[in-house]
Each structure stands twice: as C-alpha cells, then as structure tokens.
Design a protein around this motif. Structure first.
Motif, mmCIF file in Angstrom:
data_model
loop_
_atom_site.group_PDB
_atom_site.id
_atom_site.type_symbol
_atom_site.label_atom_id
_atom_site.label_comp_id
_atom_site.label_asym_id
_atom_site.label_seq_id
_atom_site.Cartn_x
_atom_site.Cartn_y
_atom_site.Cartn_z
ATOM 1 N N SER A 1 0.810 -1.223 0.000
ATOM 2 C CA SER A 1 0.000 0.000 0.000
ATOM 3 C C SER A 1 0.844 1.273 0.000
ATOM 4 O O SER A 1 0.295 2.378 -0.050
ATOM 5 C CB SER A 1 -0.945 0.008 1.205
ATOM 6 O OG SER A 1 -0.230 -0.072 2.416
ATOM 7 N N ASP A 2 2.169 1.161 0.036
ATOM 8 C CA ASP A 2 3.030 2.353 0.012
ATOM 9 C C ASP A 2 2.721 3.242 -1.190
ATOM 10 O O ASP A 2 2.753 4.467 -1.099
ATOM 11 C CB ASP A 2 4.508 1.944 -0.036
ATOM 12 C CG ASP A 2 4.982 1.313 1.265
ATOM 13 O OD1 ASP A 2 4.384 1.601 2.312
ATOM 14 O OD2 ASP A 2 5.943 0.535 1.219
ATOM 15 N N SER A 3 2.432 2.605 -2.324
ATOM 16 C CA SER A 3 2.192 3.355 -3.554
ATOM 17 C C SER A 3 0.850 4.073 -3.565
ATOM 18 O O SER A 3 0.558 4.816 -4.508
ATOM 19 C CB SER A 3 2.268 2.413 -4.759
ATOM 20 O OG SER A 3 3.530 1.791 -4.827
ATOM 21 N N VAL A 4 0.047 3.849 -2.543
ATOM 22 C CA VAL A 4 -1.220 4.554 -2.409
ATOM 23 C C VAL A 4 -1.052 5.755 -1.493
ATOM 24 O O VAL A 4 -1.499 6.864 -1.812
ATOM 25 C CB VAL A 4 -2.321 3.625 -1.857
ATOM 26 C CG1 VAL A 4 -3.604 4.407 -1.594
ATOM 27 C CG2 VAL A 4 -2.592 2.483 -2.830
ATOM 28 N N PHE A 5 -0.378 5.571 -0.378
ATOM 29 C CA PHE A 5 -0.294 6.622 0.640
ATOM 30 C C PHE A 5 0.514 7.829 0.181
ATOM 31 O O PHE A 5 0.110 8.970 0.391
ATOM 32 C CB PHE A 5 0.300 6.062 1.929
ATOM 33 C CG PHE A 5 -0.604 5.088 2.630
ATOM 34 C CD1 PHE A 5 -1.865 5.472 3.049
ATOM 35 C CD2 PHE A 5 -0.199 3.788 2.875
ATOM 36 C CE1 PHE A 5 -2.708 4.587 3.692
ATOM 37 C CE2 PHE A 5 -1.028 2.889 3.517
ATOM 38 C CZ PHE A 5 -2.292 3.284 3.925
ATOM 39 N N LEU A 6 1.661 7.603 -0.439
ATOM 40 C CA LEU A 6 2.517 8.729 -0.822
ATOM 41 C C LEU A 6 1.868 9.639 -1.869
ATOM 42 O O LEU A 6 1.835 10.863 -1.680
ATOM 43 C CB LEU A 6 3.876 8.219 -1.311
ATOM 44 C CG LEU A 6 4.886 9.293 -1.728
ATOM 45 C CD1 LEU A 6 5.157 10.262 -0.575
ATOM 46 C CD2 LEU A 6 6.185 8.648 -2.194
ATOM 47 N N PRO A 7 1.335 9.102 -2.972
ATOM 48 C CA PRO A 7 0.732 9.994 -3.973
ATOM 49 C C PRO A 7 -0.436 10.816 -3.451
ATOM 50 O O PRO A 7 -0.713 11.903 -3.965
ATOM 51 C CB PRO A 7 0.263 9.020 -5.069
ATOM 52 C CG PRO A 7 1.143 7.837 -4.920
ATOM 53 C CD PRO A 7 1.370 7.715 -3.440
ATOM 54 N N VAL A 8 -1.125 10.311 -2.433
ATOM 55 C CA VAL A 8 -2.261 11.035 -1.871
ATOM 56 C C VAL A 8 -1.821 12.385 -1.305
ATOM 57 O O VAL A 8 -2.552 13.378 -1.359
ATOM 58 C CB VAL A 8 -2.947 10.188 -0.789
ATOM 59 C CG1 VAL A 8 -3.825 11.037 0.125
ATOM 60 C CG2 VAL A 8 -3.796 9.099 -1.435
ATOM 61 N N GLU A 9 -0.583 12.433 -0.784
ATOM 62 C CA GLU A 9 -0.104 13.648 -0.133
ATOM 63 C C GLU A 9 0.636 14.589 -1.083
ATOM 64 O O GLU A 9 0.941 15.723 -0.720
ATOM 65 C CB GLU A 9 0.821 13.274 1.035
ATOM 66 C CG GLU A 9 0.131 12.502 2.152
ATOM 67 C CD GLU A 9 -0.985 13.300 2.807
ATOM 68 O OE1 GLU A 9 -0.864 14.538 2.886
ATOM 69 O OE2 GLU A 9 -1.978 12.687 3.237
ATOM 70 N N VAL B 1 -0.109 -1.582 8.659
ATOM 71 C CA VAL B 1 -1.398 -1.455 7.978
ATOM 72 C C VAL B 1 -1.654 -2.663 7.083
ATOM 73 O O VAL B 1 -2.757 -3.225 7.078
ATOM 74 C CB VAL B 1 -1.433 -0.165 7.131
ATOM 75 C CG1 VAL B 1 -2.633 -0.155 6.188
ATOM 76 C CG2 VAL B 1 -1.494 1.050 8.044
ATOM 77 N N GLN B 2 -0.648 -3.050 6.322
ATOM 78 C CA GLN B 2 -0.826 -4.181 5.410
ATOM 79 C C GLN B 2 0.442 -5.023 5.352
ATOM 80 O O GLN B 2 1.251 -4.899 4.436
ATOM 81 C CB GLN B 2 -1.202 -3.690 4.012
ATOM 82 C CG GLN B 2 -1.798 -4.766 3.135
ATOM 83 C CD GLN B 2 -2.404 -4.197 1.873
ATOM 84 O OE1 GLN B 2 -2.226 -3.027 1.551
ATOM 85 N NE2 GLN B 2 -3.129 -5.013 1.141
ATOM 86 N N PRO B 3 0.613 -5.909 6.338
ATOM 87 C CA PRO B 3 1.795 -6.785 6.340
ATOM 88 C C PRO B 3 1.782 -7.698 5.124
ATOM 89 O O PRO B 3 0.747 -7.896 4.473
ATOM 90 C CB PRO B 3 1.630 -7.591 7.642
ATOM 91 C CG PRO B 3 0.643 -6.820 8.455
ATOM 92 C CD PRO B 3 -0.267 -6.146 7.491
ATOM 93 N N ILE B 4 2.929 -8.276 4.810
ATOM 94 C CA ILE B 4 3.027 -9.216 3.698
ATOM 95 C C ILE B 4 2.046 -10.368 3.911
ATOM 96 O O ILE B 4 1.976 -10.962 4.985
ATOM 97 C CB ILE B 4 4.464 -9.754 3.574
ATOM 98 C CG1 ILE B 4 5.418 -8.628 3.152
ATOM 99 C CG2 ILE B 4 4.535 -10.894 2.556
ATOM 100 C CD1 ILE B 4 6.862 -9.046 3.079
#
Length: 252
Positions: free
Chosen positions: A45-53, A157-160
């Motif tokens: 989910s890293d690729s979701v959180f960063l672009p949001v900001e 938030v979303q472990p492997i």
C-alpha cells in the motif's frame, strides 16, 4: 490522468479519512520538472499513501509480477496497480530490465515525478536492505534529483500476505533532494552507480530509523522460502515416522 482524477475525487479523501496520514518535508518535492521519489518499501500500500499527499501526479515502477497474476485475484491486483498509475518493472535483468528503466527514464525526461523502491521488493522483516542500481542509473541518465522518502507504519497497515488492510495511522518523512550532477559523464561507471545508490539508501535510513542490512531483500526472501520448505519437508518425514526394527527395504 484517470488515477489523478480518482485520487482527487475518491481515493484521497477516503485514505485521509481512514488512515489520517501525517507527512513531514512535503516542500522538499520539486513543484515542477522531473524528480525521483526513492522510498523504503514496507507494504504493497506504500504506492497509495505517498501519492495522496503529493500535489503532482506520481508514476511508480512496480514489479512486473503484480501485472501478470492469474485468476480473479491476479486480475484484481493487476487492475489495482494500473489504476494507481504504476508501470511494470521487469527485475530479471538484461534487456528486459533495461526496457523497464527506459520507460522510467522517459517519464522523468517528460518532467514527471517517478516513484521507485530501490530495495526492489518489500522488506521481509522491517529492516532496510541494500539498494539496486536502477535508481542510480535513472538519476545519472536524466540528471534529475533524487528525493529520499521514508514510509512509517505502513507495514502494520498491510503486512506481507494480508489482503484487507488494518485501519491505523501512517506517516511519511520526505528528505531534501540529492543532487548527483557531480558525476556527469560517469553514468556507465558501476562504481559510481553503487556509490550513488548507497548514498540514497543512507539518506532513507536516516529518515526511517530502520536497521540497515547490506544484502538484497530478495536474497533474504529466497532464504526464508528455502528454510520454510526444508522445515516442511522435515516435518513431513517426522510425521511419517520411521521404525528401525521394521522390515528391510527388500521386505526381509
């Protein structure tokens, strides 16, 4: 463009409401021109959180396996990664990897932000692992700065292996841009590429506070898989049992 609209109208507000992300150093991201956002990789989910900001669109390089899965889960995963503005990155080496980097290079030369995970894959245990050379090759070839980024708490938030995320707060720390123009003309030098990559990883380590492991994350993952297989095989043999007083292999 589709993701940019979706981010503004739906994804951004939803993510901010559920996960209440905090961010430090947002003004370190250039307001125009190409730049690489080089981040640690704790969760899918890293690729979701960063672009949001970030106020500008961010294109991410993601491993190609995310786009080629089979069945319903594979199709949903591929659709998600395409919708979130991600390009497939072939990690097999050789010409395929060079073509993937070429797509990233074009993105940068067009004046866009490119997100990349130098570790190449998610951390299997929360440590920061050795960076691959792709991030250095892209920066040296295009002359764009590299902005180090630390994702905080996304592994919780979303472990492997977990599909449905836990609802909890996440954070991002964005460092000052790194300029590697001093290496102009040395783009193909492997020692320079390694030096640049290590400098980027050191900057990420300082921001994230992670323990650093000077080995590739993929190598550790392969070792863990091998250990699990060996343990499973040993357990199966133990479950089958052996009786040394039983008949010999020829039945006697």
């Amino acid at each position: 463009m589709f993701y940019w609209v979706m981010k503004r109208l739906l994804i951004g507000p939803l993510v901010k409401m559920l996960f209440r992300p905090w961010v430090k150093g947002l003004d370190n991201i250039p307001t125009d021109g190409g730049a690489i956002l080089a981040s640690n990789h704790m969760s899918v989910s890293d690729s979701v959180f960063l672009p949001v900001e970030v106020d500008r669109p961010v294109v991410f390089l993601a491993k190609s396996e995310y786009f080629t899965g089979r069945g319903l889960k594979g199709k949903v995963t591929a659709a998600f990664f395409r919708m979130t503005n991600q390009l497939p990155m072939d990690r097999s080496g050789g010409r395929a990897s060079e073509q993937s980097l070429g797509a990233g290079e074009k993105t940068l030369l067009d004046g866009n932000l490119l997100g990349i995970y130098p570790e190449g894959t998610r951390s299997p245990d929360g440590r920061l692992y050795r960076g691959k050379l792709g991030v250095a090759k892209l920066s040296l070839a295009t002359g764009v700065p590299v902005v180090p980024v630390a994702m905080i708490g996304t592994d919780k938030v979303q472990p492997i292996g977990k599909t449905v995320p836990n609802i909890r707060r996440v954070g991002m720390i964005i460092g000052e841009p790194l300029d590697f123009s001093r290496y102009a003309g040395l783009e193909e030098d492997r020692f320079v590429q390694r030096s640049v990559t290590d400098e980027i990883m050191y900057a990420i380590m300082r921001l994230s506070g992670q323990e650093y492991a000077d080995v590739y994350a993929a190598t550790v993952k392969d070792q863990l898989v091998a250990e699990r297989k060996a343990a499973g095989a040993k357990g199966a043999r133990a479950a089958g049992g052996s009786d040394e007083s039983g008949p010999a292999p020829d039945g006697r």
